[in-house]
Motif scaffolding. Structure first.
Motif, mmCIF file in Angstrom:
data_model
loop_
_atom_site.group_PDB
_atom_site.id
_atom_site.type_symbol
_atom_site.label_atom_id
_atom_site.label_comp_id
_atom_site.label_asym_id
_atom_site.label_seq_id
_atom_site.Cartn_x
_atom_site.Cartn_y
_atom_site.Cartn_z
ATOM 1 N N PHE A 6 0.810 -1.217 0.000
ATOM 2 C CA PHE A 6 0.000 0.000 0.000
ATOM 3 C C PHE A 6 0.848 1.275 0.000
ATOM 4 C CE2 PHE A 6 -3.290 -2.947 1.226
ATOM 5 C CZ PHE A 6 -4.449 -2.397 0.704
ATOM 6 N N LYS A 7 2.164 1.124 0.196
ATOM 7 C CA LYS A 7 3.099 2.257 0.178
ATOM 8 C C LYS A 7 2.698 3.377 1.144
ATOM 9 C CE LYS A 7 4.881 1.598 -4.508
ATOM 10 N NZ LYS A 7 4.516 0.189 -4.581
ATOM 11 N N PRO A 8 2.436 3.081 2.402
ATOM 12 C CA PRO A 8 2.073 4.133 3.369
ATOM 13 C C PRO A 8 3.282 5.016 3.689
ATOM 14 C CG PRO A 8 2.386 2.052 4.488
ATOM 15 C CD PRO A 8 2.476 1.749 3.023
ATOM 16 N N ASP A 9 3.007 6.215 4.126
ATOM 17 C CA ASP A 9 4.086 7.173 4.411
ATOM 18 C C ASP A 9 4.997 6.713 5.541
ATOM 19 O OD1 ASP A 9 3.108 8.815 2.423
ATOM 20 O OD2 ASP A 9 1.909 10.039 3.796
ATOM 21 N N ASP A 10 4.444 5.981 6.485
ATOM 22 C CA ASP A 10 5.246 5.581 7.643
ATOM 23 C C ASP A 10 5.867 4.196 7.486
ATOM 24 O OD1 ASP A 10 2.980 4.031 7.778
ATOM 25 O OD2 ASP A 10 2.703 4.273 9.950
ATOM 26 N N LEU A 11 5.937 3.683 6.249
ATOM 27 C CA LEU A 11 6.412 2.313 6.032
ATOM 28 C C LEU A 11 7.813 2.094 6.600
ATOM 29 C CD1 LEU A 11 6.154 -0.507 4.852
ATOM 30 C CD2 LEU A 11 6.931 0.407 2.645
ATOM 31 N N ALA A 12 8.737 2.991 6.294
ATOM 32 C CA ALA A 12 10.120 2.811 6.756
ATOM 33 C C ALA A 12 10.179 2.761 8.280
ATOM 34 C CB ALA A 12 11.013 3.927 6.224
ATOM 35 N N GLY A 13 9.374 3.598 8.934
ATOM 36 C CA GLY A 13 9.364 3.604 10.391
ATOM 37 C C GLY A 13 8.833 2.307 10.960
ATOM 38 N N VAL A 14 7.765 1.770 10.361
ATOM 39 C CA VAL A 14 7.196 0.505 10.832
ATOM 40 C C VAL A 14 8.196 -0.631 10.646
ATOM 41 C CG1 VAL A 14 5.416 -1.228 10.383
ATOM 42 C CG2 VAL A 14 4.798 1.190 10.470
ATOM 43 N N LEU A 15 8.846 -0.647 9.484
ATOM 44 C CA LEU A 15 9.820 -1.701 9.220
ATOM 45 C C LEU A 15 11.008 -1.597 10.171
ATOM 46 C CD1 LEU A 15 9.785 -1.664 5.303
ATOM 47 C CD2 LEU A 15 8.683 -3.323 6.818
ATOM 48 N N SER A 16 11.446 -0.387 10.426
ATOM 49 C CA SER A 16 12.559 -0.199 11.370
ATOM 50 C C SER A 16 12.185 -0.694 12.754
ATOM 51 C CB SER A 16 12.954 1.282 11.429
ATOM 52 O OG SER A 16 13.427 1.736 10.165
ATOM 53 N N GLN A 17 10.934 -0.431 13.152
ATOM 54 C CA GLN A 17 10.462 -0.891 14.458
ATOM 55 C C GLN A 17 10.442 -2.414 14.519
ATOM 56 O OE1 GLN A 17 6.404 0.223 15.456
ATOM 57 N NE2 GLN A 17 7.076 0.813 17.512
ATOM 58 N N GLN A 18 10.029 -3.059 13.413
ATOM 59 C CA GLN A 18 9.954 -4.520 13.387
ATOM 60 C C GLN A 18 11.333 -5.172 13.383
ATOM 61 O OE1 GLN A 18 7.017 -6.515 13.485
ATOM 62 N NE2 GLN A 18 6.279 -4.520 14.175
ATOM 63 N N LEU A 19 12.361 -4.417 13.049
ATOM 64 C CA LEU A 19 13.725 -4.947 13.119
ATOM 65 C C LEU A 19 14.149 -5.230 14.554
ATOM 66 C CD1 LEU A 19 15.658 -2.763 10.494
ATOM 67 C CD2 LEU A 19 15.244 -5.233 10.390
ATOM 68 N N ARG A 20 13.369 -4.753 15.519
ATOM 69 C CA ARG A 20 13.691 -4.994 16.923
ATOM 70 C C ARG A 20 12.951 -6.201 17.486
ATOM 71 N NH1 ARG A 20 11.981 0.836 17.574
ATOM 72 N NH2 ARG A 20 13.718 2.068 16.757
ATOM 73 N N GLU A 21 12.114 -6.833 16.673
ATOM 74 C CA GLU A 21 11.318 -7.951 17.164
ATOM 75 C C GLU A 21 12.176 -9.189 17.444
ATOM 76 O OE1 GLU A 21 7.787 -8.622 17.796
ATOM 77 O OE2 GLU A 21 8.214 -6.535 18.239
ATOM 78 N N LYS A 22 11.628 -10.089 18.222
ATOM 79 C CA LYS A 22 12.351 -11.295 18.606
ATOM 80 C C LYS A 22 12.419 -12.293 17.458
ATOM 81 C CE LYS A 22 12.316 -15.096 21.938
ATOM 82 N NZ LYS A 22 11.627 -15.685 23.126
ATOM 83 N N ASP A 23 11.343 -12.455 16.713
ATOM 84 C CA ASP A 23 11.267 -13.485 15.692
ATOM 85 C C ASP A 23 12.235 -13.199 14.545
ATOM 86 O OD1 ASP A 23 9.557 -15.909 14.714
ATOM 87 O OD2 ASP A 23 9.686 -14.562 12.997
ATOM 88 N N VAL A 24 13.046 -14.196 14.198
ATOM 89 C CA VAL A 24 14.067 -14.025 13.165
ATOM 90 C C VAL A 24 13.443 -13.727 11.812
ATOM 91 C CG1 VAL A 24 15.902 -15.192 11.901
ATOM 92 C CG2 VAL A 24 15.730 -15.486 14.362
ATOM 93 N N VAL A 25 12.375 -14.421 11.463
ATOM 94 C CA VAL A 25 11.775 -14.254 10.139
ATOM 95 C C VAL A 25 11.097 -12.887 10.021
ATOM 96 C CG1 VAL A 25 10.142 -15.215 8.475
ATOM 97 C CG2 VAL A 25 11.501 -16.742 9.912
ATOM 98 N N VAL A 26 10.524 -12.404 11.118
ATOM 99 C CA VAL A 26 9.951 -11.049 11.111
ATOM 100 C C VAL A 26 11.041 -10.031 10.809
ATOM 101 C CG1 VAL A 26 8.891 -9.247 12.538
ATOM 102 C CG2 VAL A 26 8.025 -11.589 12.645
ATOM 103 N N ARG A 27 12.186 -10.181 11.468
ATOM 104 C CA ARG A 27 13.292 -9.246 11.217
ATOM 105 C C ARG A 27 13.837 -9.396 9.798
ATOM 106 N NH1 ARG A 27 17.454 -10.725 14.803
ATOM 107 N NH2 ARG A 27 16.241 -12.339 15.841
ATOM 108 N N ALA A 28 13.918 -10.620 9.311
ATOM 109 C CA ALA A 28 14.413 -10.839 7.949
ATOM 110 C C ALA A 28 13.488 -10.200 6.922
ATOM 111 C CB ALA A 28 14.555 -12.337 7.678
ATOM 112 N N THR A 29 12.185 -10.380 7.100
ATOM 113 C CA THR A 29 11.211 -9.779 6.176
ATOM 114 C C THR A 29 11.287 -8.260 6.223
ATOM 115 O OG1 THR A 29 9.743 -11.677 6.501
ATOM 116 C CG2 THR A 29 8.775 -9.690 5.536
ATOM 117 N N SER A 30 11.405 -7.705 7.414
ATOM 118 C CA SER A 30 11.505 -6.253 7.555
ATOM 119 C C SER A 30 12.736 -5.717 6.845
ATOM 120 C CB SER A 30 11.550 -5.876 9.041
ATOM 121 O OG SER A 30 10.402 -6.332 9.714
ATOM 122 N N ALA A 31 13.848 -6.425 6.987
ATOM 123 C CA ALA A 31 15.079 -5.986 6.329
ATOM 124 C C ALA A 31 14.954 -6.053 4.816
ATOM 125 C CB ALA A 31 16.249 -6.849 6.799
ATOM 126 N N GLU A 32 14.366 -7.125 4.306
ATOM 127 C CA GLU A 32 14.181 -7.255 2.856
ATOM 128 C C GLU A 32 13.334 -6.100 2.318
ATOM 129 O OE1 GLU A 32 12.473 -11.068 2.322
ATOM 130 O OE2 GLU A 32 14.284 -12.153 2.943
#
Length: 770
Positions: free
Chosen positions: A500-526
């Motif tokens: 959906f290309k929301p304006d806050d996408l980069a911020g949400v993805l950066s926040q998810q890089l702090r999550e515990k789950d490895v795959v969540v962090r991998a997806t956020s980084a991709e």
């Protein structure tokens, strides 16, 4: 993602390999001295290698020859250990002089599996002199595994020599295909022009196929089959004209492989023959591959024949291939007949009283086709049928959500997603992602879907708020038992949110890089790596990297973060990547070296080093002891049982890994997360989303065993990333040959494998060693 590649739409990718250097290390008999030829031309270095090596090692060779025929297990242990550690030193070259050709052959295979281009001079020299044809063909196979273009000239010379042994020529063609594919991948990755060496490789492959096509009375079957796979890998401009010449052969396997190559290359050269083969050929794999060709090339003349096969063919593989082809043709006339067939299958499935009836695979193929054929039609009949399928499988199939979103996107937003209660948030996320794609061309949909990004943001961030202050719209859209997303559901929601290309996408993805789950962090980084390079994005990735480098179970996050950092193209990002050179993970170090070299930040190949393997000598001996014995596994599933017979000689450590996991009960109770009819079933994932593993990774044991029907292989996300996920092929898959470890075959119960659907359960795996 640990998924075997090669399903429709797959792109070949090169495996990471160590860079070639112009130095050759010469081991002497007692390892007391090392001579290094650092600046010599490679051909001369190769000759000197053998000359000095033979002189220096002859005494050791004489001592070992007598013993090698008696103590082969001890020699094999040395070879396997070097292979397992990806260690290129003086261990393996000495065995090239052994009197026993089986030892020479096995050492050669190990050199190829290690993949270090420094082995090439020795291999090329022995290729010229070894009197044993089996050894020479294995040398050629090993050169292909190394994937260095420096090996191509010698291979082309073999292919051009029509008097060379057929098995050596066949493997040389295959090896050229691997080297050419690696060069093409390098060009794609760097954005540069296609290497001129690829042109020579392509010509050699096509010339080999033309030669075989020209001698119809006595063609070499292996040269044809391996040549077709090589053409598929290297994509020559005029490949279709040559490949189509094999469609008239009597051998159904040759015809099927030629069709497979045409389908994957999306070539129309054999369409006239494919239409006839679809209707008349007795072999179901030929008919299925003919349907694939006609769908890939969108052959409108084939509509009636494809519809007939989709509805009436006796073999499921043909029916599903024809259904997919009809979807590719995008002719809505097929929808009514497919819906009628779907309704019949649905009623039959309901009467079986099975959680996941055997008809499900075919039903889901019809679901996919209906979503394509009736896009934006708001067909009430289609929606009603799709809802019925959803009830049957408990809303666990993303295909249904995507199809519903395509057929009536407005309804999906207002009823299916916003107010509907679905059992699988991950599946629903795929439907929402489809809405993001559709709304680009539909102003009305743009307006009605405005609330979706905020809604998804709430779902994603709910876990970060520790279940507090849950918005009411979440409670209406999620099952009562699940107020927040589980870690496994977050990655597809992140992908949908990004669409959906929301304006806050980069911020949400950066926040998810702090999550515990490895795959969540991998997806956020991709996903963050796909955004424009900014200082904030680079900082978020750099902050996330140290934690990822300490992950114990999976390296997915570390690899994804490194890839995303490389796209930032900054000195700071490159410095962060350099920190990964100290990782204990061999794959992470290799990835860092590759990325730094591509970014022009230096060549750190020497930092790759060897692998710190989990295996001990006891493990190696246990694996070797199975060679020559019958070892099998009975896999008991919710659809019945099938039996795998292992190949301990071709893949001893892969077999041992599977057996040890099975004996621990690792596979018991797992669901089967992936089924692609007429391709594979895939199992062995404790997460259930194709992203899980046993907490470690094993190396590949690529061998010459082809992927026939019922072959059992290791699923990968790149070289040496196997662990616990494995797959069984429904039909021959020649494009997988030499790319994934074959470690067994199904010898009983293939009808059970054919009936397995995604979500079926493995109750237990019983090992039988005798």
């Amino acid at each position: 993602m640990r998924a075997v590649r090669g399903h429709p739409g797959c792109v070949f990718s090169s495996r990471p390999r160590q860079a070639a250097r112009l130095s050759v290390t010469i081991p002497f008999a007692h390892n007391t001295e090392i001579m290094r030829f650092a600046l010599l031309p490679k051909a001369l270095a190769g000759c000197l290698f053998l000359a000095v090596f033979i002189a220096g090692a002859s005494a050791q060779a004489r001592r070992s020859r007598k013993d090698s025929l008696v103590t082969t297990p001890s020699v094999l242990l040395q070879i396997i250990r070097a292979e397992d550690e990806r260690r290129w030193d003086n261990t393996l070259p000495v065995f090239l002089l052994d009197k026993n050709p089986n030892i020479r052959k096995r050492a050669t295979l190990a050199m190829g599996r290690i993949g270090n281009a420094e082995a090439l001079p020795a291999l090329l020299e022995v290729l010229k002199t070894d009197p044993d044809t089996d050894v020479r063909q294995m040398i050629v196979f090993a050169i292909g595994e190394i994937e260095s273009p420096e090996g191509a000239p010698a291979l082309i010379e073999i292919v051009d020599d029509t008097r060379a042994p057929a098995e050596v020529r066949a493997r040389a063609v295959e090896a050229l295909g691997k080297i050419g594919a690696a060069l093409l991948n390098d060009a794609t990755t760097s954005g540069g022009a296609t290497d001129k060496r690829v042109t020579k490789i392509r010509l050699a492959i096509l010339d080999a196929l033309k030669f075989e096509a020209g001698r119809r009375s006595a063609p070499d079957r292996s040269s044809i089959l391996l040549g077709l796979a090589a053409a598929l890998r290297t994509k020559p401009d005029v490949a279709g004209q040559v490949i189509a010449r094999f469609l008239g052969y009597a051998d159904p396997r040759i015809v099927a492989d030629a069709l497979n190559a045409l389908a994957r290359l999306r070539l129309k050269d054999g369409n006239d023959e494919a239409r006839e083969l679809l209707v008349k050929h007795s072999d179901p794999v030929v008919r299925a591959n003919a349907a694939r060709v006609l769908g890939a090339s969108e052959d409108k003349q084939a509509f009636d024949a494809l519809l007939d096969r989709a509805l009436h063919d006796s073999d499921l593989r043909v029916r599903v291939s024809a259904i997919r082809a009809l979807g590719s043709l995008k002719n809505a006339r097929a929808a009514e007949s497919l819906l009628a067939r779907g309704a019949t299958l649905l009623e039959r499935a309901k009467s079986t009283h099975m959680d996941l009836p055997r008809e499900l695979n075919e039903v889901l193929e019809i679901v996919n086709a209906i979503g394509t054929l009736l896009r934006n039609t708001r067909s009430g009949k289609a929606v009603t049928w799709l809802r019925g399928v959803r009830v049957l499988v408990g809303a666990r199939s993303p295909e249904i959500e995507v199809a519903l979103a395509r057929v009536d996107p407005e309804l999906y937003i207002t009823e299916e997603a916003k107010f509907g209660v679905v059992e699988s948030p991950a599946s629903m996320a795929r439907g929402l992602q489809e809405i993001a794609i559709l709304k680009k061309d539909q102003p009305a949909l743009e307006r009605s879907s405005k609330f979706l990004p905020a809604w998804m943001h709430d779902l994603i961030s709910c876990r970060l708020r520790h279940h507090a202050n849950i918005p009411s719209r979440i409670t209406r859209a999620m099952p009562a038992a699940e107020k927040c997303l589980q870690p496994m559901d977050v990655p597809p929601f992140l992908e949908a949110y990004a669409a959906f290309k929301p304006d806050d996408l980069a911020g949400v993805l950066s926040q998810q890089l702090r999550e515990k789950d490895v795959v969540v962090r991998a997806t956020s980084a991709e996903l963050l790596g796909q955004q424009p390079a900014t200082e904030a994005n680079a900082r978020a990735l750099m902050e996330a990297l140290p934690r990822a480098l300490t992950d114990k179970d999976l390296n997915d996050a570390a690899l994804a973060i490194l890839e995303a950092l490389a796209k930032q193209k900054s000195d700071a990002a490159n410095q962060a990547i350099k920190s990964a050179l100290d990782s204990s993970d061999h794959l992470v170090r290799s990835k860092a070296v590759t990325l730094l070299r591509a970014n022009g930040a230096g060549d750190f190949s020497s930092r790759i080093g060897t692998v710190k393997t989990r295996n001990t000598d006891a493990d190696y001996r246990r694996a070797i002891a199975r060679i020559g014995k019958k070892v099998a596994a009975t896999v008991v599933t919710s659809k019945g049982s099938f039996v795998i017979e292992f190949l301990p000689e071709e893949a001893p450590l892969t077999v041992d890994n599977f057996i040890q996991l099975a004996k621990k009960g690792f596979f018991n109770g797992q669901t089967i997360p992936r089924v692609v009819p007429n391709f594979v079933i895939q199992a062995g994932d404790p997460r259930g989303d194709t992203n899980g593993g046993p907490g470690y990774q094993i190396r590949c044991e690529i061998n010459e065993v082809p992927y026939e029907r019922g072959a059992v292989g290791m699923a990968l996300s790149g070289k040496d990333t196997g662990g616990s996920q494995w797959f069984v092929t429904h039909s021959p898959q020649p494009h997988l040959d030499g790319g994934y470890t074959v470690f067994g075959h199904v010898i009983r119960g293939m009808e059970v494998v054919d009936n397995i659907a995604r979500g079926d359960v493995i109750s237990r795996v019983v090992i039988n060693e005798r």
